[in-house]
Every structure is written in structure tokens, then in C-alpha cells.
Design a protein around this motif. Sequence first.
Motif, short mmCIF file in Angstrom:
data_model
loop_
_atom_site.label_atom_id
_atom_site.label_comp_id
_atom_site.label_asym_id
_atom_site.label_seq_id
_atom_site.Cartn_x
_atom_site.Cartn_y
_atom_site.Cartn_z
N TYR A 45 0.83 -1.21 0.00
CA TYR A 45 0.00 0.00 0.00
C TYR A 45 0.86 1.25 0.00
O TYR A 45 0.49 2.28 -0.58
CB TYR A 45 -0.97 0.01 1.19
CG TYR A 45 -0.32 0.28 2.53
CD1 TYR A 45 -0.06 1.59 2.94
CD2 TYR A 45 0.04 -0.75 3.38
CE1 TYR A 45 0.55 1.84 4.15
CE2 TYR A 45 0.65 -0.51 4.59
CZ TYR A 45 0.90 0.79 4.97
OH TYR A 45 1.51 1.04 6.17
N ALA A 46 2.03 1.18 0.65
CA ALA A 46 2.93 2.33 0.70
C ALA A 46 3.57 2.57 -0.66
O ALA A 46 3.77 3.73 -1.07
CB ALA A 46 4.00 2.13 1.77
N THR A 47 3.88 1.50 -1.36
CA THR A 47 4.39 1.63 -2.73
C THR A 47 3.35 2.27 -3.62
O THR A 47 3.64 3.19 -4.40
CB THR A 47 4.78 0.25 -3.29
OG1 THR A 47 5.88 -0.26 -2.54
CG2 THR A 47 5.17 0.34 -4.75
N MET A 48 2.12 1.79 -3.52
CA MET A 48 1.04 2.35 -4.33
C MET A 48 0.83 3.83 -4.04
O MET A 48 0.63 4.64 -4.96
CB MET A 48 -0.24 1.57 -4.09
CG MET A 48 -0.18 0.14 -4.58
SD MET A 48 -1.62 -0.83 -4.03
CE MET A 48 -1.18 -2.47 -4.62
N ALA A 49 0.90 4.21 -2.77
CA ALA A 49 0.72 5.62 -2.39
C ALA A 49 1.84 6.48 -2.94
O ALA A 49 1.61 7.63 -3.34
CB ALA A 49 0.65 5.74 -0.88
N GLN A 75 -8.31 2.56 -1.55
CA GLN A 75 -8.09 1.78 -2.77
C GLN A 75 -6.73 1.09 -2.71
O GLN A 75 -6.59 -0.07 -3.14
CB GLN A 75 -8.17 2.69 -4.00
CG GLN A 75 -8.14 1.92 -5.31
CD GLN A 75 -8.40 2.82 -6.51
OE1 GLN A 75 -8.78 3.97 -6.37
NE2 GLN A 75 -8.20 2.27 -7.70
N ASN A 76 -5.74 1.77 -2.16
CA ASN A 76 -4.42 1.14 -2.02
C ASN A 76 -4.47 -0.06 -1.09
O ASN A 76 -3.87 -1.10 -1.37
CB ASN A 76 -3.40 2.16 -1.49
CG ASN A 76 -3.16 3.30 -2.47
OD1 ASN A 76 -3.32 3.15 -3.67
ND2 ASN A 76 -2.76 4.44 -1.93
N TYR A 77 -5.17 0.09 0.03
CA TYR A 77 -5.29 -1.04 0.96
C TYR A 77 -6.00 -2.21 0.30
O TYR A 77 -5.59 -3.38 0.48
CB TYR A 77 -6.06 -0.61 2.21
CG TYR A 77 -5.30 0.32 3.13
CD1 TYR A 77 -3.99 0.03 3.53
CD2 TYR A 77 -5.89 1.49 3.60
CE1 TYR A 77 -3.30 0.88 4.37
CE2 TYR A 77 -5.19 2.35 4.45
CZ TYR A 77 -3.90 2.04 4.83
OH TYR A 77 -3.21 2.88 5.65
N ALA A 78 -7.04 -1.93 -0.46
CA ALA A 78 -7.80 -3.00 -1.12
C ALA A 78 -6.94 -3.71 -2.16
O ALA A 78 -6.92 -4.95 -2.23
CB ALA A 78 -9.06 -2.42 -1.77
N ARG A 113 -4.26 -5.99 -0.65
CA ARG A 113 -4.73 -7.32 -0.25
C ARG A 113 -4.72 -8.28 -1.44
O ARG A 113 -4.34 -9.45 -1.30
CB ARG A 113 -6.14 -7.22 0.36
CG ARG A 113 -6.16 -6.57 1.75
CD ARG A 113 -7.49 -6.73 2.42
NE ARG A 113 -8.53 -5.92 1.80
CZ ARG A 113 -8.80 -4.65 2.14
NH1 ARG A 113 -8.09 -4.06 3.09
NH2 ARG A 113 -9.77 -3.99 1.55
N ILE A 114 -5.11 -7.79 -2.60
CA ILE A 114 -5.08 -8.61 -3.81
C ILE A 114 -3.64 -8.96 -4.18
O ILE A 114 -3.31 -10.11 -4.50
CB ILE A 114 -5.77 -7.88 -4.98
CG1 ILE A 114 -7.25 -7.67 -4.67
CG2 ILE A 114 -5.58 -8.64 -6.29
CD1 ILE A 114 -7.97 -6.75 -5.64
N MET A 115 -2.75 -7.95 -4.10
CA MET A 115 -1.35 -8.16 -4.42
C MET A 115 -0.71 -9.20 -3.49
O MET A 115 0.03 -10.08 -3.94
CB MET A 115 -0.60 -6.84 -4.33
CG MET A 115 0.90 -6.93 -4.60
SD MET A 115 1.29 -7.32 -6.33
CE MET A 115 0.89 -5.75 -7.10
N LEU A 116 -1.01 -9.11 -2.20
CA LEU A 116 -0.45 -10.07 -1.25
C LEU A 116 -0.89 -11.50 -1.57
O LEU A 116 -0.10 -12.45 -1.50
CB LEU A 116 -0.86 -9.70 0.18
CG LEU A 116 -0.11 -8.53 0.82
CD1 LEU A 116 -0.79 -8.12 2.11
CD2 LEU A 116 1.36 -8.90 1.07
N ALA A 117 -2.16 -11.66 -1.95
CA ALA A 117 -2.65 -12.98 -2.30
C ALA A 117 -1.95 -13.52 -3.54
O ALA A 117 -1.58 -14.70 -3.61
CB ALA A 117 -4.16 -12.93 -2.53
#
Length: 220
Positions: free
Chosen positions: A54-58, A68-71, A74-78
Motif C-alpha cells: 500500500y505504501a508503494t502504491m501511495a 483503494q491502495n489497501y484494497a 490485499r489482492i497483491m499479497l494474495a
Amino acid sequence: MPATVLEARALLLDMDGTLVNSDAVVERCWRRWALAQGLDPVAALKVVHGRQGYATMAALLPDRPMEQNYAENRIMLAEETADTEGVVPVAGAPAFMASIAALPHALVTSADEALAQARMTAAALPMPATRVTAELVGASKPDPEGFLKGAAELGFAPADCVVFEDSEAGITAGRAAGMRVVGIGPRAAALSPDAHVDDLTQLRVEAGADGTILLRFDAR
């Protein structure tokens, strides 16, 4: 001139790029994400290492809502957890982990517990009993929270700890925590860590009778 010997009482270990080479997975997943956002994947990959997703996305999309970054994180981690193709130990990591098994050490990673388990297992490395994963901190590296929490969990002052890191975000976090830093690999070479090695084959660990940990670095 970088130090050839460091003394510590406890060791705090990053995972990706430090113990585990997961670059192939990281590049696959983040290249796909960057292209979907209309970003240059080469530029995006320069920001990825060491941070929570999420920090990279931000950092890459500063005007986007954090929800949206947090959401998407979660997809990226999976995706990253399911993809272990090409995940291997950093050279020297198995012997290094064996050498510190009885010494105070903790894993401090921007991966969550599931991803950390998947990658350490894929690399056939033992999982440290003490670990600080993404779920346990409120701020991603380069914030020092994870390293400070790791030191506290082990019961040592920050000044008694040595951090092992490969990324700018991680090295910045270690310094901000008041700890000395061993840089691992090419990303760390230009960041002036207290000591630097190409990989963990260039490091020897010795345990003193008084609990001191001596880290000796190959000068080659």
C-alpha cells in the motif's frame, strides 16, 4: 571504509532480498500492476523494494484514496503468496540461519505472515520464532516501527541490535531506529551501511561467552 567486525546482542533480519531472493515474483506481480495503472514498470520497480504494497502504491499514485491502495494491496499479497516460482535463498542464507539459530534474532519484514511463511518455506529456510510482519505494525518501512518492535520483542535496546537489509526503505528504517545496518546485495551497496556484503557467504557469525555476537565480514 566499511567495518569488518560488528558487535551486537541481537540481530533483526529483513526477508526479501536479504534472506530470500524473491525478485522474480516481485517483478512479475508489480510489473503487471504498474502496466494496469498506466505506469512505467521499470520506474515502479525502483520504488517497490522494502515497503508494504500500500505504501508503494501511495508513493506511485499519491492522489489516489488510501482505501483503494489497501484494497489492491490485499489482492497483491494474495497473488504474491500464491506465486513462489523462482523463490530461492540468498547465497549463504542456509548456513547463516543455522549459525544464528541459538542467538537472539527476529524477522522484520514488510510481508504479511502468510507471504513470509510461503517464501521462507519455498527457500527452505527456518522461520524465526520471533517475527514482526505487516499485520503487526501501523507504518511501513522506512518508518522504524517494525525494527523497534522487533528489538522490544527480543528484550534488547536498539543500540544493541544490528539490522540486515537490502533496500533503501529498510536501511532508512534501521537507521531511524538507532541501529547499525548490514547492507546485503547490490541495492544496498550505494547506501553507506555500516558494513556491506554481496551476499551472506561473506559473513561469519561468532557467539561470545558474554552473549556478544561478533559479525565478521570477508574483505574480498
